[in-house]
Design a protein around this motif. Structure first.
Motif, mmCIF file in Angstrom:
data_model
loop_
_atom_site.group_PDB
_atom_site.id
_atom_site.type_symbol
_atom_site.label_atom_id
_atom_site.label_comp_id
_atom_site.label_asym_id
_atom_site.label_seq_id
_atom_site.Cartn_x
_atom_site.Cartn_y
_atom_site.Cartn_z
ATOM 1 N N GLY A 81 8.667 57.473 39.186
ATOM 2 C CA GLY A 81 8.194 56.093 39.200
ATOM 3 C C GLY A 81 9.185 55.251 39.969
ATOM 4 N N CYS A 82 8.884 55.036 41.234
ATOM 5 C CA CYS A 82 9.799 54.237 42.037
ATOM 6 C C CYS A 82 9.124 52.908 42.348
ATOM 7 N N GLU A 93 10.184 56.636 57.030
ATOM 8 C CA GLU A 93 9.146 57.087 57.952
ATOM 9 C C GLU A 93 8.268 58.174 57.347
ATOM 10 N N HIS A 94 8.890 59.107 56.658
ATOM 11 C CA HIS A 94 8.134 60.258 56.168
ATOM 12 C C HIS A 94 7.903 60.162 54.674
ATOM 13 N N SER A 95 8.094 58.972 54.163
ATOM 14 C CA SER A 95 8.044 58.857 52.710
ATOM 15 C C SER A 95 6.651 59.096 52.157
ATOM 16 N N HIS A 96 6.618 59.852 51.103
ATOM 17 C CA HIS A 96 5.414 60.107 50.344
ATOM 18 C C HIS A 96 4.891 58.794 49.760
ATOM 19 N N CYS A 97 5.835 57.992 49.255
ATOM 20 C CA CYS A 97 5.466 56.714 48.659
ATOM 21 C C CYS A 97 4.749 55.836 49.668
ATOM 22 N N ALA A 129 12.360 53.631 37.953
ATOM 23 C CA ALA A 129 13.083 52.532 38.584
ATOM 24 C C ALA A 129 12.683 51.214 37.920
ATOM 25 N N SER A 130 13.584 50.237 37.957
ATOM 26 C CA SER A 130 13.385 49.009 37.178
ATOM 27 C C SER A 130 12.078 48.292 37.526
ATOM 28 N N ALA A 131 11.759 48.229 38.811
ATOM 29 C CA ALA A 131 10.564 47.478 39.191
ATOM 30 C C ALA A 131 9.273 48.171 38.759
ATOM 31 N N ALA A 132 9.349 49.485 38.556
ATOM 32 C CA ALA A 132 8.135 50.215 38.163
ATOM 33 C C ALA A 132 7.862 50.083 36.665
ATOM 34 N N ALA A 133 8.905 49.755 35.904
ATOM 35 C CA ALA A 133 8.792 49.796 34.447
ATOM 36 C C ALA A 133 7.731 48.861 33.857
ATOM 37 N N PRO A 134 7.723 47.565 34.243
ATOM 38 C CA PRO A 134 6.726 46.683 33.634
ATOM 39 C C PRO A 134 5.295 47.126 33.937
ATOM 40 N N VAL A 135 5.101 47.701 35.107
ATOM 41 C CA VAL A 135 3.762 48.148 35.485
ATOM 42 C C VAL A 135 3.337 49.318 34.589
ATOM 43 N N ILE A 136 4.237 50.294 34.424
ATOM 44 C CA ILE A 136 3.905 51.471 33.612
ATOM 45 C C ILE A 136 3.695 51.052 32.160
ATOM 46 N N GLY A 175 9.233 59.451 44.801
ATOM 47 C CA GLY A 175 9.579 58.954 46.130
ATOM 48 C C GLY A 175 10.830 59.655 46.649
ATOM 49 N N ARG A 176 11.291 59.208 47.818
ATOM 50 C CA ARG A 176 12.411 59.918 48.437
ATOM 51 C C ARG A 176 13.583 58.995 48.748
ATOM 52 N N ASP A 177 13.692 57.955 47.992
ATOM 53 C CA ASP A 177 14.815 57.056 48.159
ATOM 54 C C ASP A 177 16.112 57.800 47.834
ATOM 55 N N ASP A 178 17.121 57.663 48.712
ATOM 56 C CA ASP A 178 18.369 58.426 48.544
ATOM 57 C C ASP A 178 19.048 58.170 47.205
ATOM 58 N N VAL A 179 19.066 56.892 46.806
ATOM 59 C CA VAL A 179 19.756 56.549 45.561
ATOM 60 C C VAL A 179 19.061 57.223 44.375
#
Ligand SMILES: *[C@@H]1O[C@H](CO)[C@@H](O)[C@H](O)[C@H]1NC(C)=O
Ligand SMILES: *[C@@H]1O[C@H](CO)[C@@H](O)[C@H](O)[C@H]1NC(C)=O
Length: 367
Positions: A81-82, A93-97, A129-136, A175-179
């Motif tokens: 959940g990103c 560029e190649h992100s699944h998200c 991830a924090s921004a995904a939390a309220p949605v979920i 997702g594929r965010d490095d962090v």
């Protein structure tokens, strides 16, 4: 009952073979009729195998009991959940998200976590991830949502919960965010150190393809790649293209090369291997494949893996508990698809499939 259905199917298949044979006698046999006949015979064989394996799945399911306390039937964590972030979009560029913007970020971990509950887990956590939390959270009041995955202390935050979790499902909507991926790497290492079973799907598999050493030889890992993810993993680990004429052998080889980690290759038929045995799950589904079906599989597998390890190899007749769990999750997902499709046809969605979990579970495992 199911045995009778199996026998009925065998009789039906024999009838099909007989009809085909009659057809062959009447007309000059076109090649594909001959192939069809061979295929039918193989199908009869696999129905018997499937029924035997389904019996093993039934053996690992814990009885419902009023004396158990909450949490005993499974506390599952979903890591994924990103956030939908404009900041990262231009670089990915190649992100699944990015390809599936707005859906996979929060939908996938929700589907996986709610499926775990529907199959019978007592508690289902989502580490996102924090921004995904309220949605979920807004999707469901039944999930425990931790907005920690993009925090600098993400690994510590999740590690605090690990002693209370029976299995982790890593990857849905990651997702594929490095962090995030670095944090997930730390979470996987901490889970391994505590011997916690992990089911890895979606972008969790992308991480494993970058660093196969992360799960190399870990006997409590199950990977659930689709066709694309399988090819990527295979290439990363075995340094060569998949032999598309030999799916069984390819799945077996990938599992062995990873140190007998359980691999479930999803497809028209699901091929499963633990490096020793190869199982085929061809439980009837439907021609409808909706996005999110894989999340139902990974979420239910999280619960079944826990149950199977709890039951142990005596209950699985010597077969690997993880392999039996994976077979159970594949069968269940396909049965949900089949039932949902009968009601909704072309408009079948993952939510329709999840609504069928209870009835599908009873039909397959409680008859
Ligand atoms: C259990 O294992 C034995 C010996 O391998 C086999 O004959 C039997 O069919 C198995 N039972 C099931 C339910 O798979
Ligand atoms: C995996 O299983 C195969 C088949 O039983 C065996 O030959 C091999 O030694 C196993 N590999 C590991 C790493 O356990």
């Amino acid at each position: 009952m199911v045995t009778r259905a199996g026998a009925g199917a065998a009789v039906a298949a024999t009838a099909v073979v007989a009809l085909l044979s009659a057809a062959l006698a009447l007309y000059r046999p076109p090649l594909d009729a001959v192939l069809e006949r061979a295929f039918s015979l193989r199908k009869v064989h696999s129905i018997k195998d499937m029924e035997n394996t389904l019996q093993l799945v039934r053996n690992i399911i814990p009885p419902l009991s009023s004396t158990k306390h909450k949490g005993q039937d499974g506390r599952i964590g979903v890591v994924g959940g990103c956030q939908e972030s404009l900041r990262s979009a231009p670089y990915l560029e190649h992100s699944h998200c990015r390809e599936t913007a707005g859906i996979t970020y929060t939908g996938a971990p929700y589907f996986a976590a709610i499926s775990a509950l529907k199959v019978g887990a007592d508690l289902s956590h989502v580490f996102c991830a924090s921004a995904a939390a309220p949605v979920i959270k807004a999707y469901s009041p039944e999930l425990i949502v931790h907005p920690v995955l993009d925090s600098p202390s993400a690994v510590d935050e999740v590690e605090k919960w690990l002693p209370r979790l029976h299995a982790l499902v890593v990857g849905p909507g990651l997702g594929r965010d490095d962090v995030l991926l670095r944090n997930v790497q730390g979470i996987l290492e901490a889970s391994k150190a505590r011997d916690i079973p992990v089911v890895i799907d979606a972008d969790g598999l992308w991480l494993v393809a970058q660093q196969p050493a992360l799960i190399q030889g870990y006997q409590k890992a199950v990977l659930t790649p689709n066709h694309m993810e399988f090819s990527r993993l295979y290439d990363a680990v075995l340094r060569g293209p998949v032999d598309s004429d030999d799916r069984h052998g390819s799945v077996l080889r990938l599992s062995q090369a990873l140190g007998n980690v359980t691999v479930v290759q999803k497809g028209e038929r699901d091929i499963l291997s633990n490096g020793q045995q190869v199982l085929v799950c061809s439980q009837e589904g439907s021609s409808r494949r909706c996005g999110g079906q894989g999340d139902l599989l990974s979420g239910s597998l999280g619960v079944l893996v826990h149950w199977a390890l709890l039951a142990g190899p005596e209950k699985t007749n010597g077969s690997s508990p993880l392999l039996v769990a994976a077979f159970g999750a594949c069968s269940l997902t396909r049965q949900c698809n089949h039932q949902a499709f009968q009601k909704h046809g072309r408009s079948t969605t993952t939510s329709d499939m999840i609504a069928e979990v209870g009835a599908a579970f009873r039909k397959l495992f409680e008859t």
